[in-house]
Design a protein around this motif. Structure first.
Motif, PDB file in Angstrom:
ATOM      1  N   THR A   1      55.716 -21.894 -20.668  1.00 39.81           N
ATOM      2  CA  THR A   1      56.287 -22.841 -19.701  1.00 39.81           C
ATOM      3  C   THR A   1      57.472 -22.150 -19.054  1.00 39.81           C
ATOM      4  O   THR A   1      58.515 -21.972 -19.695  1.00 39.81           O
ATOM      5  N   PRO A   2      57.344 -21.674 -17.804  1.00 37.80           N
ATOM      6  CA  PRO A   2      58.441 -20.966 -17.146  1.00 37.80           C
ATOM      7  C   PRO A   2      59.743 -21.761 -17.218  1.00 37.80           C
ATOM      8  O   PRO A   2      59.781 -22.967 -16.956  1.00 37.80           O
ATOM      9  N   GLY A   3      60.801 -21.068 -17.604  1.00 34.86           N
ATOM     10  CA  GLY A   3      62.102 -21.715 -17.712  1.00 34.86           C
ATOM     11  C   GLY A   3      62.406 -22.236 -19.097  1.00 34.86           C
ATOM     12  O   GLY A   3      63.496 -22.756 -19.332  1.00 34.86           O
ATOM     13  N   ASN A   4      61.439 -22.089 -20.026  1.00 39.54           N
ATOM     14  CA  ASN A   4      61.649 -22.568 -21.392  1.00 39.54           C
ATOM     15  C   ASN A   4      62.441 -21.529 -22.182  1.00 39.54           C
ATOM     16  O   ASN A   4      61.931 -20.864 -23.073  1.00 39.54           O
ATOM     17  N   LEU A   5      63.707 -21.392 -21.804  1.00 43.18           N
ATOM     18  CA  LEU A   5      64.592 -20.395 -22.393  1.00 43.18           C
ATOM     19  C   LEU A   5      65.953 -21.040 -22.618  1.00 43.18           C
ATOM     20  O   LEU A   5      66.443 -21.786 -21.763  1.00 43.18           O
ATOM     21  N   ASP A   6      66.526 -20.792 -23.773  1.00 46.66           N
ATOM     22  CA  ASP A   6      67.824 -21.383 -24.107  1.00 46.66           C
ATOM     23  C   ASP A   6      68.920 -20.675 -23.309  1.00 46.66           C
ATOM     24  O   ASP A   6      69.511 -19.693 -23.767  1.00 46.66           O
ATOM     25  N   SER A   7      69.174 -21.169 -22.118  1.00 46.31           N
ATOM     26  CA  SER A   7      70.154 -20.531 -21.237  1.00 46.31           C
ATOM     27  C   SER A   7      71.572 -20.599 -21.808  1.00 46.31           C
ATOM     28  O   SER A   7      72.391 -19.704 -21.567  1.00 46.31           O
ATOM     29  N   GLY A   8      71.869 -21.644 -22.573  1.00 47.63           N
ATOM     30  CA  GLY A   8      73.185 -21.764 -23.184  1.00 47.63           C
ATOM     31  C   GLY A   8      73.451 -20.642 -24.172  1.00 47.63           C
ATOM     32  O   GLY A   8      74.528 -20.034 -24.170  1.00 47.63           O
ATOM     33  N   ALA A   9      72.441 -20.361 -25.010  1.00 49.26           N
ATOM     34  CA  ALA A   9      72.582 -19.279 -25.986  1.00 49.26           C
ATOM     35  C   ALA A   9      72.673 -17.935 -25.287  1.00 49.26           C
ATOM     36  O   ALA A   9      73.424 -17.048 -25.713  1.00 49.26           O
ATOM     37  N   VAL A  10      71.898 -17.750 -24.209  1.00 48.77           N
ATOM     38  CA  VAL A  10      71.928 -16.495 -23.456  1.00 48.77           C
ATOM     39  C   VAL A  10      73.303 -16.290 -22.826  1.00 48.77           C
ATOM     40  O   VAL A  10      73.881 -15.198 -22.897  1.00 48.77           O
ATOM     41  N   THR A  11      73.843 -17.354 -22.242  1.00 50.31           N
ATOM     42  CA  THR A  11      75.183 -17.270 -21.656  1.00 50.31           C
ATOM     43  C   THR A  11      76.222 -16.930 -22.713  1.00 50.31           C
ATOM     44  O   THR A  11      77.097 -16.082 -22.497  1.00 50.31           O
ATOM     45  N   GLY A  12      76.107 -17.577 -23.876  1.00 57.31           N
ATOM     46  CA  GLY A  12      77.025 -17.288 -24.975  1.00 57.31           C
ATOM     47  C   GLY A  12      76.915 -15.850 -25.432  1.00 57.31           C
ATOM     48  O   GLY A  12      77.925 -15.198 -25.734  1.00 57.31           O
ATOM     49  N   SER A  13      75.691 -15.341 -25.467  1.00 59.90           N
ATOM     50  CA  SER A  13      75.479 -13.955 -25.895  1.00 59.90           C
ATOM     51  C   SER A  13      76.096 -12.975 -24.899  1.00 59.90           C
ATOM     52  O   SER A  13      76.661 -11.951 -25.295  1.00 59.90           O
ATOM     53  N   TYR A  14      75.982 -13.274 -23.616  1.00 62.93           N
ATOM     54  CA  TYR A  14      76.608 -12.412 -22.610  1.00 62.93           C
ATOM     55  C   TYR A  14      78.135 -12.449 -22.735  1.00 62.93           C
ATOM     56  O   TYR A  14      78.803 -11.411 -22.617  1.00 62.93           O
TER      57      TYR A  14
ATOM     58  N   ASP B   1      58.090  -3.348 -32.808  1.00 57.70           N
ATOM     59  CA  ASP B   1      58.775  -4.258 -33.730  1.00 57.70           C
ATOM     60  C   ASP B   1      59.727  -5.225 -33.022  1.00 57.70           C
ATOM     61  O   ASP B   1      60.173  -6.211 -33.620  1.00 57.70           O
ATOM     62  N   SER B   2      60.053  -4.938 -31.767  1.00 57.26           N
ATOM     63  CA  SER B   2      61.010  -5.782 -31.061  1.00 57.26           C
ATOM     64  C   SER B   2      60.548  -6.199 -29.667  1.00 57.26           C
ATOM     65  O   SER B   2      61.227  -6.991 -29.016  1.00 57.26           O
ATOM     66  N   SER B   3      59.420  -5.680 -29.228  1.00 56.61           N
ATOM     67  CA  SER B   3      58.937  -5.967 -27.877  1.00 56.61           C
ATOM     68  C   SER B   3      58.603  -7.443 -27.689  1.00 56.61           C
ATOM     69  O   SER B   3      57.948  -8.064 -28.524  1.00 56.61           O
ATOM     70  N   ILE B   4      59.051  -8.005 -26.576  1.00 57.24           N
ATOM     71  CA  ILE B   4      58.732  -9.390 -26.239  1.00 57.24           C
ATOM     72  C   ILE B   4      57.230  -9.561 -26.067  1.00 57.24           C
ATOM     73  O   ILE B   4      56.649 -10.571 -26.486  1.00 57.24           O
ATOM     74  N   LEU B   5      56.588  -8.572 -25.483  1.00 58.47           N
ATOM     75  CA  LEU B   5      55.157  -8.658 -25.193  1.00 58.47           C
ATOM     76  C   LEU B   5      54.326  -8.719 -26.477  1.00 58.47           C
ATOM     77  O   LEU B   5      53.290  -9.382 -26.527  1.00 58.47           O
ATOM     78  N   ASP B   6      54.783  -8.015 -27.521  1.00 59.60           N
ATOM     79  CA  ASP B   6      54.069  -8.029 -28.795  1.00 59.60           C
ATOM     80  C   ASP B   6      54.501  -9.180 -29.685  1.00 59.60           C
ATOM     81  O   ASP B   6      53.709  -9.698 -30.479  1.00 59.60           O
ATOM     82  N   TYR B   7      55.758  -9.565 -29.549  1.00 56.75           N
ATOM     83  CA  TYR B   7      56.305 -10.611 -30.418  1.00 56.75           C
ATOM     84  C   TYR B   7      55.764 -11.981 -30.050  1.00 56.75           C
ATOM     85  O   TYR B   7      55.649 -12.858 -30.892  1.00 56.75           O
ATOM     86  N   GLY B   8      55.437 -12.170 -28.775  1.00 54.15           N
ATOM     87  CA  GLY B   8      54.853 -13.426 -28.338  1.00 54.15           C
ATOM     88  C   GLY B   8      55.851 -14.552 -28.189  1.00 54.15           C
ATOM     89  O   GLY B   8      55.476 -15.716 -28.145  1.00 54.15           O
ATOM     90  N   TYR B   9      57.139 -14.190 -28.114  1.00 60.16           N
ATOM     91  CA  TYR B   9      58.184 -15.217 -27.973  1.00 60.16           C
ATOM     92  C   TYR B   9      59.117 -14.805 -26.842  1.00 60.16           C
ATOM     93  O   TYR B   9      59.657 -13.696 -26.837  1.00 60.16           O
ATOM     94  N   ALA B  10      59.279 -15.666 -25.857  1.00 62.27           N
ATOM     95  CA  ALA B  10      60.110 -15.352 -24.691  1.00 62.27           C
ATOM     96  C   ALA B  10      61.573 -15.580 -25.030  1.00 62.27           C
ATOM     97  O   ALA B  10      62.068 -16.705 -25.017  1.00 62.27           O
ATOM     98  N   GLY B  11      62.247 -14.505 -25.362  1.00 62.18           N
ATOM     99  CA  GLY B  11      63.664 -14.589 -25.701  1.00 62.18           C
ATOM    100  C   GLY B  11      64.324 -13.234 -25.538  1.00 62.18           C
ATOM    101  O   GLY B  11      63.648 -12.209 -25.445  1.00 62.18           O
ATOM    102  N   LEU B  12      65.635 -13.230 -25.501  1.00 59.79           N
ATOM    103  CA  LEU B  12      66.380 -11.985 -25.327  1.00 59.79           C
ATOM    104  C   LEU B  12      67.077 -11.553 -26.613  1.00 59.79           C
ATOM    105  O   LEU B  12      68.062 -10.825 -26.583  1.00 59.79           O
ATOM    106  N   ASP B  13      66.548 -12.012 -27.746  1.00 63.38           N
ATOM    107  CA  ASP B  13      67.169 -11.694 -29.031  1.00 63.38           C
ATOM    108  C   ASP B  13      67.276 -10.188 -29.256  1.00 63.38           C
ATOM    109  O   ASP B  13      68.279  -9.695 -29.778  1.00 63.38           O
ATOM    110  N   SER B  14      66.239  -9.451 -28.870  1.00 63.44           N
ATOM    111  CA  SER B  14      66.240  -7.999 -29.077  1.00 63.44           C
ATOM    112  C   SER B  14      67.363  -7.333 -28.299  1.00 63.44           C
ATOM    113  O   SER B  14      68.021  -6.411 -28.792  1.00 63.44           O
TER     114      SER B  14
ATOM    115  N   ARG C   1      75.622 -17.940 -30.374  1.00 69.69           N
ATOM    116  CA  ARG C   1      74.886 -19.188 -30.564  1.00 69.69           C
ATOM    117  C   ARG C   1      75.105 -20.162 -29.404  1.00 69.69           C
ATOM    118  O   ARG C   1      74.499 -21.230 -29.363  1.00 69.69           O
ATOM    119  N   GLY C   2      75.952 -19.780 -28.477  1.00 66.17           N
ATOM    120  CA  GLY C   2      76.147 -20.604 -27.284  1.00 66.17           C
ATOM    121  C   GLY C   2      77.338 -21.535 -27.351  1.00 66.17           C
ATOM    122  O   GLY C   2      77.577 -22.305 -26.425  1.00 66.17           O
TER     123      GLY C   2
END
Length: 242
Positions: A126-139, A38-51, A211-212
């Motif tokens: 597309t490698p690198g297609n990740l919202d780094s701003g949101a990831v930084t904000g989440s950290y 239900d939360s796996s990136i591999l099954d979800y098909g979306y490259a993100g760290l939301d989980s 949200r970054g």
């Protein structure tokens, strides 16, 4: 303060507490991120760290109390707190030293998750297609959350000499602080007070930071929240000297 910080870190690293809690955190977040359907990136098909950023606060509710439960409770049980309190250091130095040590372990637990970020960064179509701003904000949100939970854990440990009781109290307070206000607002017909009640809880501010965009109101909230519980700890320690 530095002496207490060093002593606490040495105590954590000389026992299994730090290693077990950090491994527990990485295993649980790793399972949610890569294995559970239900939360796996591999099954979800979306490259993100939301989980990761969704499950991490709930893991913190148990991990941080496990780290902080021994802070004062163990000292009281073994009778070493009296020696500590009569040493030439202030209560605030003791509190901030223990708080800093607990927060530093939270940082140690988060550092390995950078591997998750790099993996997801490379996994996208597309490698690198990740919202780094949101990831930084989440950290940043997780660090602020860790500070708030650590303050709760330090306070809970100061009011009892039993580590298990300190752990249970801290878990309960962390849950109430994170989800309690939002849950109350959802089941009660409070009208315009609902939004105000939600803003009293940690979750609304954690989501805002994630949200970054680092709003000063969120930063002030987290710092004030931690300060209140650290001040409460100071009051408890001062009361033992009366």
């Amino acid at each position: 303060m530095y002496t207490i910080l060093k002593k606490e870190i040495s105590g954590f690293l000389s026992s299994m507490v730090a290693y077990v809690t950090i491994i527990f955190f990485l295993v649980i977040t790793g399972l949610f991120l890569w294995v559970f359907p239900d939360s796996s990136i591999l099954d979800y098909g979306y490259a993100g760290l939301d989980s990761l950023f969704y499950i991490a606060p709930y893991v913190f509710m148990f991990l941080i109390p496990a780290i902080t439960m021994r802070s004062f409770a163990e000292e009281k049980k073994e009778g070493t707190f009296e020696l500590l309190s009569t040493s030439p250091i202030t209560d605030w130095q003791i509190i901030l030293g223990k708080f800093g040590a607990g927060l530093l372990l939270v940082v140690f637990a988060l550092i390995p998750t950078i591997v998750y970020y790099y993996s997801v960064y490379e996994l996208g179509a597309t490698p690198g297609n990740l919202d780094s701003g949101a990831v930084t904000g989440s950290y940043i949100g997780l660090l602020l959350l860790g500070a708030a939970f650590t303050a709760i854990g330090i306070f809970s440990s100061s009011i009892t000499n039993n580590q298990i009781v300190a752990f249970i109290i801290a878990v309960f307070l962390c849950f109430i602080a994170f989800n309690g206000f939002e849950s109350i607002s959802s089941i009660a017909s409070l009208g315009t007070l609902s939004s105000a009640l939600i803003n009293l809880g940690i979750n609304a501010h954690y989501q805002s930071v994630s949200r970054g965009v680092l709003d000063t109101r969120d930063l002030i909230y987290f710092l004030s929240f931690a300060a209140v519980f650290l001040a409460a700890t100071k009051t408890v320690l001062s009361a033992r000297k009366w």
